[in-house]
Design an enzyme around this catalytic site. Structure first.
Site, short mmCIF file in Angstrom:
data_model
loop_
_atom_site.label_atom_id
_atom_site.label_comp_id
_atom_site.label_asym_id
_atom_site.label_seq_id
_atom_site.Cartn_x
_atom_site.Cartn_y
_atom_site.Cartn_z
N SER A 146 -15.01 -39.00 -46.76
CA SER A 146 -16.16 -38.85 -45.46
C SER A 146 -16.98 -38.67 -46.02
O SER A 146 -17.65 -38.29 -46.71
CB SER A 146 -15.60 -37.18 -44.39
OG SER A 146 -16.91 -37.22 -43.81
N HIS B 122 -14.95 -31.34 -38.71
CA HIS B 122 -16.06 -31.09 -37.89
C HIS B 122 -15.45 -32.21 -37.52
O HIS B 122 -15.22 -32.90 -37.28
CB HIS B 122 -16.74 -31.58 -38.67
CG HIS B 122 -18.11 -32.51 -38.96
ND1 HIS B 122 -18.77 -32.22 -37.41
CD2 HIS B 122 -18.12 -34.30 -38.39
CE1 HIS B 122 -19.51 -32.39 -37.37
NE2 HIS B 122 -19.70 -34.24 -37.96
N HIS C 31 -16.87 -33.70 -32.39
CA HIS C 31 -18.07 -34.66 -32.06
C HIS C 31 -17.42 -33.99 -30.59
O HIS C 31 -17.77 -34.92 -29.52
CB HIS C 31 -18.88 -35.21 -31.60
CG HIS C 31 -19.72 -35.59 -33.49
ND1 HIS C 31 -20.72 -36.95 -33.56
CD2 HIS C 31 -19.69 -35.24 -34.26
CE1 HIS C 31 -21.61 -36.76 -35.10
NE2 HIS C 31 -20.70 -35.89 -35.57
N ASP D 123 -11.66 -12.13 -28.36
CA ASP D 123 -10.63 -12.39 -28.79
C ASP D 123 -10.63 -13.51 -29.94
O ASP D 123 -10.17 -12.62 -31.23
CB ASP D 123 -9.02 -13.11 -27.99
CG ASP D 123 -8.73 -13.23 -27.16
OD1 ASP D 123 -9.00 -11.57 -27.09
OD2 ASP D 123 -8.16 -13.33 -26.18
N HIS E 287 -26.62 -31.76 -33.74
CA HIS E 287 -25.62 -32.74 -34.10
C HIS E 287 -24.07 -32.23 -33.44
O HIS E 287 -24.03 -32.72 -32.30
CB HIS E 287 -25.51 -32.29 -35.92
CG HIS E 287 -24.02 -33.00 -36.58
ND1 HIS E 287 -24.27 -33.51 -37.85
CD2 HIS E 287 -23.18 -34.05 -35.82
CE1 HIS E 287 -23.39 -33.54 -38.12
NE2 HIS E 287 -22.40 -34.62 -37.43
N TYR F 252 -1.54 -7.31 -30.83
CA TYR F 252 -0.97 -9.05 -30.39
C TYR F 252 0.01 -9.65 -30.92
O TYR F 252 -0.38 -10.05 -32.11
CB TYR F 252 -2.70 -9.77 -30.49
CG TYR F 252 -2.43 -10.86 -29.10
CD1 TYR F 252 -2.15 -10.74 -27.49
CD2 TYR F 252 -2.24 -12.14 -29.96
CE1 TYR F 252 -2.26 -12.07 -27.35
CE2 TYR F 252 -2.38 -13.11 -29.38
CZ TYR F 252 -1.70 -13.41 -28.52
OH TYR F 252 -1.88 -14.94 -27.60
ZN LIG Z 1 -20.75 -35.34 -37.65
#
Ligand SMILES: [Zn+2]
Length: 232
Positions: free
Chosen positions: A75, A96, A98, A121, A172, A230
């Site tokens: 990547s 990552h 978008h 939370d 970004h 929890y």
């Molecule tokens: Zn990106």
């Protein structure tokens, strides 16, 4: 059999979750899984559609971003992952995306205010948005500097990467991490939901109030901390 099979499988599973959860389009996004003992991580190859991925295609890279094993180019965000693994010493996975709402906040250069208990939370502070890079950083080693952009955003706010597992990179999009790749993907999905809820909150009421400290503390400690109650 390779000693990297386990992280290749983890990275593959995490990457495949991104389109399944509606967090990425086309070849956008990437996830990686680290082996702390071997000082390497497995990451998605660059520019390959999700449907064509397989565990064998994951590329093995060290924490300096050098390819250790694999025939494909990793990547384009590999150096950002490498910087984060090197500096965030207990994390085992990074994602990552978008994703639309989280990216909307990143493009607006705004931290996501803590408006509700869904947010509390997971973390007790606003989700940081890292300031855009200066021009020298952009023209230099961009993906490497993105890692430092994230580290600096936490440092400036006096936050620890263990308490806040998500950052918006200004202009970004988000990066998230966790103890493993599955947790990093989970955090990407949670962040998208928090971003969407915060957007709706401000749409309904432009001057909406932040969550009260007592509720922030209560919700976080229900799930985390030594007296958490929890789940099972
Ligand atoms: Zn990106």
């Amino acid at each position: 059999m390779s000693k990297y099979d386990d992280i290749r499988q983890q990275a593959y599973d995490a990457n495949m979750q991104l389109p399944e959860l509606g967090l990425v389009l086309f070849t956008f996004g990437n996830a990686s899984a680290a082996d702390r003992n071997l000082h390497v991580f497995a990451i998605k190859p660059s520019g390959i559609p999700y449907k064509d991925l397989s565990p064998e295609k994951m590329v093995i890279v060290d924490f300096d971003g050098k390819i250790v094993e694999g025939n494909l180019r990793p990547s384009s965000d590999t150096l950002t992952h490498a910087v984060l693994y090197k500096n965030f010493e207990t994390i085992g996975g990074i994602a990552h995306t978008h994703s639309t709402y989280a990216t909307g906040w990143a493009q607006s250069l705004r931290d996501i205010p803590i408006y509700g208990t869904t947010h509390a939370d997971h973390t007790t502070c606003d989700i940081p948005c890292a300031a855009p890079m200066n021009d020298e950083m952009i023209e230099g080693d961009y993906e490497y500097q993105t890692g430092f952009q994230i580290i600096n955003a936490l440092r400036q706010r006096n936050l620890s990467y263990e308490d806040v597992e998500m950052v918006l990179v200004g202009n970004h999009a988000p990066f998230t991490w966790g103890k493993n790749a599955a947790k990093a993907v989970y955090n990407s999905a949670v962040l998208e939901e928090i971003a969407k809820m915060a957007f709706i909150t401000e749409t309904v009421k432009a001057d909406a109030l932040r969550l009260k400290d007592a509720l922030i503390k209560k919700h976080y400690e229900r799930k985390h901390g030594k007296n958490s109650y929890y789940g099972q």
